[in-house]
Design a protein around this motif. Sequence first.
Motif, PDB file in Angstrom:
ATOM      1  N   LEU A   1       0.820  -1.212   0.000  1.00  0.00           N
ATOM      2  CA  LEU A   1       0.000   0.000   0.000  1.00  0.00           C
ATOM      3  C   LEU A   1       0.850   1.256   0.000  1.00  0.00           C
ATOM      4  O   LEU A   1       0.504   2.240  -0.640  1.00  0.00           O
ATOM      5  N   GLY A   2       1.937   1.231   0.756  1.00  0.00           N
ATOM      6  CA  GLY A   2       2.766   2.422   0.807  1.00  0.00           C
ATOM      7  C   GLY A   2       3.934   2.280   1.751  1.00  0.00           C
ATOM      8  O   GLY A   2       4.049   1.320   2.505  1.00  0.00           O
ATOM      9  N   LEU A   3       4.780   3.291   1.708  1.00  0.00           N
ATOM     10  CA  LEU A   3       5.984   3.380   2.520  1.00  0.00           C
ATOM     11  C   LEU A   3       6.051   4.788   3.075  1.00  0.00           C
ATOM     12  O   LEU A   3       5.886   5.756   2.334  1.00  0.00           O
ATOM     13  N   ARG A   4       6.260   4.908   4.356  1.00  0.00           N
ATOM     14  CA  ARG A   4       6.334   6.222   4.987  1.00  0.00           C
ATOM     15  C   ARG A   4       7.482   6.246   5.985  1.00  0.00           C
ATOM     16  O   ARG A   4       7.825   5.237   6.580  1.00  0.00           O
ATOM     17  N   GLU A   5       8.024   7.433   6.185  1.00  0.00           N
ATOM     18  CA  GLU A   5       9.037   7.605   7.214  1.00  0.00           C
ATOM     19  C   GLU A   5       8.348   7.487   8.568  1.00  0.00           C
ATOM     20  O   GLU A   5       7.268   8.045   8.779  1.00  0.00           O
ATOM     21  N   MET A   6       8.961   6.739   9.464  1.00  0.00           N
ATOM     22  CA  MET A   6       8.381   6.511  10.792  1.00  0.00           C
ATOM     23  C   MET A   6       9.105   7.389  11.809  1.00  0.00           C
ATOM     24  O   MET A   6      10.321   7.325  11.930  1.00  0.00           O
ATOM     25  N   SER A   7       8.347   8.173  12.541  1.00  0.00           N
ATOM     26  CA  SER A   7       8.954   9.011  13.574  1.00  0.00           C
ATOM     27  C   SER A   7       9.067   8.261  14.892  1.00  0.00           C
ATOM     28  O   SER A   7       9.771   8.677  15.789  1.00  0.00           O
ATOM     29  N   GLY A   8       8.368   7.149  15.007  1.00  0.00           N
ATOM     30  CA  GLY A   8       8.425   6.344  16.228  1.00  0.00           C
ATOM     31  C   GLY A   8       7.647   5.062  16.023  1.00  0.00           C
ATOM     32  O   GLY A   8       6.995   4.870  14.996  1.00  0.00           O
ATOM     33  N   GLY A   9       7.719   4.163  16.988  1.00  0.00           N
ATOM     34  CA  GLY A   9       7.070   2.866  16.852  1.00  0.00           C
ATOM     35  C   GLY A   9       5.748   2.756  17.596  1.00  0.00           C
ATOM     36  O   GLY A   9       5.237   1.658  17.795  1.00  0.00           O
ATOM     37  N   GLU A  10       5.184   3.878  17.997  1.00  0.00           N
ATOM     38  CA  GLU A  10       3.929   3.848  18.746  1.00  0.00           C
ATOM     39  C   GLU A  10       2.760   3.497  17.841  1.00  0.00           C
ATOM     40  O   GLU A  10       2.789   3.743  16.640  1.00  0.00           O
ATOM     41  N   ALA A  11       1.714   2.949  18.449  1.00  0.00           N
ATOM     42  CA  ALA A  11       0.520   2.568  17.706  1.00  0.00           C
ATOM     43  C   ALA A  11      -0.089   3.768  16.986  1.00  0.00           C
ATOM     44  O   ALA A  11      -0.564   3.646  15.853  1.00  0.00           O
ATOM     45  N   GLU A  12      -0.052   4.932  17.613  1.00  0.00           N
ATOM     46  CA  GLU A  12      -0.618   6.129  17.009  1.00  0.00           C
ATOM     47  C   GLU A  12       0.120   6.494  15.720  1.00  0.00           C
ATOM     48  O   GLU A  12      -0.485   6.948  14.749  1.00  0.00           O
ATOM     49  N   THR A  13       1.442   6.306  15.709  1.00  0.00           N
ATOM     50  CA  THR A  13       2.240   6.599  14.519  1.00  0.00           C
ATOM     51  C   THR A  13       1.854   5.674  13.375  1.00  0.00           C
ATOM     52  O   THR A  13       1.685   6.109  12.234  1.00  0.00           O
ATOM     53  N   TYR A  14       1.705   4.377  13.688  1.00  0.00           N
ATOM     54  CA  TYR A  14       1.282   3.416  12.671  1.00  0.00           C
ATOM     55  C   TYR A  14      -0.085   3.802  12.106  1.00  0.00           C
ATOM     56  O   TYR A  14      -0.299   3.769  10.900  1.00  0.00           O
ATOM     57  N   LEU A  15      -1.007   4.151  12.994  1.00  0.00           N
ATOM     58  CA  LEU A  15      -2.354   4.498  12.571  1.00  0.00           C
ATOM     59  C   LEU A  15      -2.354   5.756  11.704  1.00  0.00           C
ATOM     60  O   LEU A  15      -3.025   5.800  10.665  1.00  0.00           O
ATOM     61  N   GLU A  16      -1.598   6.770  12.075  1.00  0.00           N
ATOM     62  CA  GLU A  16      -1.528   7.993  11.275  1.00  0.00           C
ATOM     63  C   GLU A  16      -0.921   7.709   9.899  1.00  0.00           C
ATOM     64  O   GLU A  16      -1.402   8.226   8.889  1.00  0.00           O
ATOM     65  N   ASN A  17       0.126   6.891   9.872  1.00  0.00           N
ATOM     66  CA  ASN A  17       0.726   6.530   8.584  1.00  0.00           C
ATOM     67  C   ASN A  17      -0.270   5.773   7.716  1.00  0.00           C
ATOM     68  O   ASN A  17      -0.367   6.014   6.516  1.00  0.00           O
ATOM     69  N   LEU A  18      -1.001   4.846   8.317  1.00  0.00           N
ATOM     70  CA  LEU A  18      -1.994   4.077   7.587  1.00  0.00           C
ATOM     71  C   LEU A  18      -3.084   4.988   7.015  1.00  0.00           C
ATOM     72  O   LEU A  18      -3.464   4.870   5.852  1.00  0.00           O
ATOM     73  N   LYS A  19      -3.561   5.915   7.826  1.00  0.00           N
ATOM     74  CA  LYS A  19      -4.585   6.853   7.354  1.00  0.00           C
ATOM     75  C   LYS A  19      -4.060   7.689   6.179  1.00  0.00           C
ATOM     76  O   LYS A  19      -4.776   7.914   5.208  1.00  0.00           O
ATOM     77  N   GLN A  20      -2.812   8.125   6.266  1.00  0.00           N
ATOM     78  CA  GLN A  20      -2.227   8.922   5.188  1.00  0.00           C
ATOM     79  C   GLN A  20      -2.088   8.088   3.913  1.00  0.00           C
ATOM     80  O   GLN A  20      -2.363   8.566   2.818  1.00  0.00           O
TER      81      GLN A  20
END
Length: 194
Positions: free
Chosen positions: A132-151
Amino acid sequence: AMPVGIEGLLAHAYKLFQLENAEIKTFQNGKYTDEVRAIYEDLLCWGVGTENVEKVIRSVMSSLGGVECGRLPKPTFSRYMFLEARRLAQIHVAEKLLSNWDSANNKTLSSDGTSKYGTCDIGDSAGNVLVLGLREMSGGEAETYLENLKQIFSDISAAADIDRSCESGLEKIEASLKHLMSDNLLCRNHLTLC
């Protein structure tokens, strides 16, 4: 016909090198030739950086064949090719998921953020996987994963021109996800789709 694969390109280059004092036409009728575009595409797919494609072509032509090239695209051309490929991939993912819809086929959303970049993929019970995609990760928190997924879903939706306000398109895909798998799910079992 355009040569296929590395062997085809090498054979084509060898044939060109056999022509003494041949002028290689890279730009005709206000655009780069199809051969130039194809070589740029192949080199980018093989991992040559956007800043180096022109240098690699010039070096190979000069070193192996003693042939000088005329006008070649600059790094901006390579970057645009990547953007074009990204957009086409997003459209492909949306069309593939929507056209081959099978509610009985369980879909699993998986993510991997083990480096500074995180990927999101959808796999089905038949073993098919779509990135689906590749994004730079600012951290490994669940919220970061969810925000990346939404984007990522938002980008795919925009690329495929899917109306996010209706009960179709990617919302249908999101609702169909049966499983969620993360690289750190065992440690952080609080990751959920909201």
